[in-house]
Every structure is written in C-alpha cells, then in structure tokens.
Design a protein around this motif. Structure first.
Motif, short mmCIF file in Angstrom:
data_model
loop_
_atom_site.label_atom_id
_atom_site.label_comp_id
_atom_site.label_asym_id
_atom_site.label_seq_id
_atom_site.Cartn_x
_atom_site.Cartn_y
_atom_site.Cartn_z
N LEU A 10 28.47 45.84 39.60
CA LEU A 10 28.36 45.14 38.22
C LEU A 10 28.53 46.20 37.25
N GLN A 11 27.78 47.34 37.30
CA GLN A 11 27.84 48.49 36.42
C GLN A 11 29.33 48.92 36.21
N ALA A 12 30.00 49.13 37.41
CA ALA A 12 31.40 49.46 37.35
C ALA A 12 32.53 48.32 36.62
N ALA A 13 31.98 47.17 37.03
CA ALA A 13 33.07 46.19 36.11
C ALA A 13 32.71 46.16 34.74
N VAL A 14 31.35 46.20 34.51
CA VAL A 14 31.09 46.41 32.99
C VAL A 14 31.58 47.51 32.09
N ALA A 20 36.25 46.55 40.44
CA ALA A 20 34.80 46.05 40.66
C ALA A 20 34.71 44.59 40.02
N LEU A 21 35.67 44.30 39.08
CA LEU A 21 35.84 42.83 38.46
C LEU A 21 36.09 42.10 39.64
N GLU A 26 35.36 37.65 43.60
CA GLU A 26 35.36 37.18 44.87
C GLU A 26 33.87 36.70 45.21
N LEU A 27 33.02 37.71 44.75
CA LEU A 27 31.51 37.12 45.19
C LEU A 27 31.36 35.81 44.80
N TYR A 28 31.51 35.64 43.54
CA TYR A 28 31.24 34.26 42.77
C TYR A 28 32.26 33.00 42.89
N GLU A 29 33.37 33.50 43.57
CA GLU A 29 34.33 32.46 43.91
C GLU A 29 33.92 31.29 44.20
N ALA A 55 36.42 37.64 32.79
CA ALA A 55 36.91 39.13 32.56
C ALA A 55 36.80 39.62 31.16
N LEU A 56 36.91 38.67 30.33
CA LEU A 56 36.99 39.11 28.86
C LEU A 56 35.41 39.59 28.26
#
Length: 63
Positions: A10-14, A20-21, A26-29, A55-56
């Motif tokens: 999550l930190q990497a996605a942020v 990471a996103l 995938e996890l929340y699909e 994503a945004l």
C-alpha cells in the motif's frame, strides 16, 4: 497476505508504484467486481469507473 506485506504494498502504491497498484487492484478485484453489478448484470463501464478512481486517488491515502 500478512499485514506487514499489505502495508508495504500500500505504501508503494501511494508513492506511485504501478506494480504495487496492480497488486492492490488484484487483491480487491472480487470486491470491485461485486460492486460493478447493476440490475443483475456486470456493468463494465462502472467497473472501469471504479478502477480509474482507485488509481487516481490512491495517492491521497493517509498512511
């Protein structure tokens, strides 16, 4: 997935990591797909809308 792993992803996605996103999506699909149904059928436009908004706005998460 352990909580520590999720936190790291999550930190990497942020921070802007596309990989990471992708893992978060995938996890929340299953949850995304569950909320993409209207009148008994999958609405692909709604699904895309949800994915785009995640994503945004993921960079706005307060960690």
């Amino acid at each position: 997935m352990r909580p520590e792993e999720f936190s790291t992803i999550l930190q990497a996605a942020v921070a802007g990591s596309h990989e990471a996103l992708e893992k978060i999506l995938e996890l929340y699909e299953p949850l995304i797909n569950k909320h993409s149904w209207i009148n008994g059928k999958m609405d692909e436009d709604l699904r895309q809308y949800i994915l785009i908004h995640i994503a945004l706005n993921i960079s706005k998460f307060d960690i």
